[in-house]
Design an enzyme around this catalytic site. Structure first.
Site, PDB file in Angstrom:
ATOM      1  N   GLY A  66       0.663  -1.122  -0.119  1.00  0.00           N
ATOM      2  CA  GLY A  66      -0.015   0.039   0.072  1.00  0.00           C
ATOM      3  C   GLY A  66       0.853   1.331   0.170  1.00  0.00           C
ATOM      4  O   GLY A  66       2.049   1.195   0.353  1.00  0.00           O
ATOM      5  N   GLY A 114       0.329  -5.236   0.400  1.00  0.00           N
ATOM      6  CA  GLY A 114      -0.734  -5.057  -0.388  1.00  0.00           C
ATOM      7  C   GLY A 114      -0.711  -5.822  -1.762  1.00  0.00           C
ATOM      8  O   GLY A 114      -1.755  -6.179  -2.302  1.00  0.00           O
ATOM      9  N   GLU A 137       5.744  -6.096   7.598  1.00  0.00           N
ATOM     10  CA  GLU A 137       5.163  -5.085   8.120  1.00  0.00           C
ATOM     11  C   GLU A 137       5.490  -4.568   9.479  1.00  0.00           C
ATOM     12  O   GLU A 137       5.446  -3.557  10.130  1.00  0.00           O
ATOM     13  CB  GLU A 137       3.419  -5.001   8.253  1.00  0.00           C
ATOM     14  CG  GLU A 137       2.670  -5.044   6.743  1.00  0.00           C
ATOM     15  CD  GLU A 137       2.821  -6.246   5.879  1.00  0.00           C
ATOM     16  OE1 GLU A 137       2.570  -6.208   4.827  1.00  0.00           O
ATOM     17  OE2 GLU A 137       3.376  -7.380   6.402  1.00  0.00           O
ATOM     18  N   ASP A 145      -1.156  -7.757   6.853  1.00  0.00           N
ATOM     19  CA  ASP A 145      -2.885  -7.635   6.770  1.00  0.00           C
ATOM     20  C   ASP A 145      -3.260  -8.121   5.493  1.00  0.00           C
ATOM     21  O   ASP A 145      -2.626  -9.105   5.031  1.00  0.00           O
ATOM     22  CB  ASP A 145      -3.100  -6.152   6.904  1.00  0.00           C
ATOM     23  CG  ASP A 145      -2.459  -5.129   6.013  1.00  0.00           C
ATOM     24  OD1 ASP A 145      -1.538  -5.447   5.455  1.00  0.00           O
ATOM     25  OD2 ASP A 145      -3.002  -4.158   5.845  1.00  0.00           O
TER      26      ASP A 145
END
Length: 350
Positions: A66, A114, A137, A145
């Site tokens: 992301g 992402g 992350e 995630d």
């Protein structure tokens, strides 16, 4: 090509989604999430499209994750943009997993965060000699995630725990071993595969896509995680980060020392959140349940200091020297994920 950040095109019976921010290694924005979703809707309702392929423009990779600068700025300014991005991204991840047509992902080059979310939930996932995959992350004060906890929680033994906590990057063979991918082929064959998929009849299904891929796939070389599986399983089976650290210290091997050094660089709070999410994922009934839990955990990240400090150190000041708060595992608290999820809005009704 178009200046659109996601180019939607058609080649024969193949629907194409081209991530088109090559200078940013195709890092995802909210606009890109919405364009991917738009393309999926178009292709799902088009009887002339047999399968969908997602690729990244440029030479560096499918997607580096992301757009963390945008998320950082939104969190700092307390605007709803970060929460809106994660909500729509996670819903897209679930849609990809349930997509009714074969969804093919070329996980070529850098595929992280992402980028994993828009590829590893697909039905046909292909890695190459250039693949570098990671869920990094914990190094920026966040947690795996985009449904990463679902994939990691289902990996063999404690491989998923190791990958999630350390943020280790790995190549094609390990990606397949850990459950992120299905097939390997040299990057030079990807064009041939795209052409083969485009030439399939409009009513082709998963078996025809399988056959096209298998005609070009090879055995993946260079596995490393599997070689350390016994050590990983022994150390990472514990249910607290402190116990994992102690087990690695007791092992005393070169691999254990390297892993300890890596863990020592991560946010203590992120390590505890991540381990909790990974353990909860093992008892989850489906991907959506994990995505809902991850969505609830984003609130902890936005409220705490470590995400902002991690992004600062990694991509703003680039000093690679974050100051985590709290600084030690002893001070960091493991969250009550059940209570957190119960108090947070859900993305899915199920």
């Amino acid at each position: 090509m178009s200046e659109e950040p996601v180019i939607i095109s058609r080649e024969g019976s193949l629907g194409r989604l081209h991530l088109n921010r090559p200078k940013a290694i195709n890092s995802l924005t909210l606009e890109m999430v919405r364009l991917i979703d738009k393309g999926l809707t178009e292709f799902e309702g088009d009887d002339s499209i047999a399968s969908v392929l997602i690729t990244g423009e440029g030479e560096r990779g499918l997607c580096a994750g992301g757009d963390i600068i945008a998320l950082y700025e939104s969190g700092k300014a307390k605007t709803p943009d970060a929460e809106r991005f994660w909500a729509e991204e996670y819903v897209l991840n679930a849609r990809i997993a349930a997509y009714p047509k074969p969804y093919v992902a070329f996980m070529d080059g850098i595929t992280m965060g992402g980028g994993v979310g828009v590829s590893a939930h697909g039905s046909h996932r292909i890695v190459t000699d250039r693949t570098r995959l990671a869920m990094p992350e914990t190094g920026i004060g966040f947690f795996p995630d985009v449904g990463g906890t679902w994939i990691l929680g289902r990996a063999a033994g404690e491989v998923g725990t190791y990958i999630g906590l350390t943020g280790a990057s790995f190549g094609a063979a390990d990606a397949i071993y850990a459950g992120f991918a299905d097939y390997y082929m040299p990057a030079g064959k990807l064009g041939d595969l795209a052409a083969a998929l485009a030439g399939l009849p409009a009513d082709a299904g998963g078996s025809e896509v399988d056959a096209a891929i298998k005609g070009l796939a090879e055995g993946a070389p260079g596995a490393t995680i599997a070689e350390n599986r016994a050590a990983i399983d022994a150390a990472f089976a514990a249910d607290t980060v402190e116990e994992i650290i102690a087990a690695l210290e007791a092992q005393g091997t070169e691999f254990a020392q390297k892993t300890l050094k890596t863990l020592g660089q991560k946010s203590p709070t992120s390590l505890k959140i991540t381990l909790g999410l990974l353990r909860a994922a093992r008892g989850s009934k489906d991907l959506k349940e994990c995505l809902d839990r991850e969505f609830a955990a984003t609130g902890l990240i936005l409220e705490g200091p470590d995400f902002y400090e991690g992004v600062r150190a990694a991509v703003i000041d680039k000093d690679r020297n974050p100051t985590w708060v709290p600084a030690t595992l002893a001070e960091a608290k493991a969250p009550d994920l059940g209570a957190l999820a119960a108090a947070h809005d859900t993305l899915f009704n199920s």
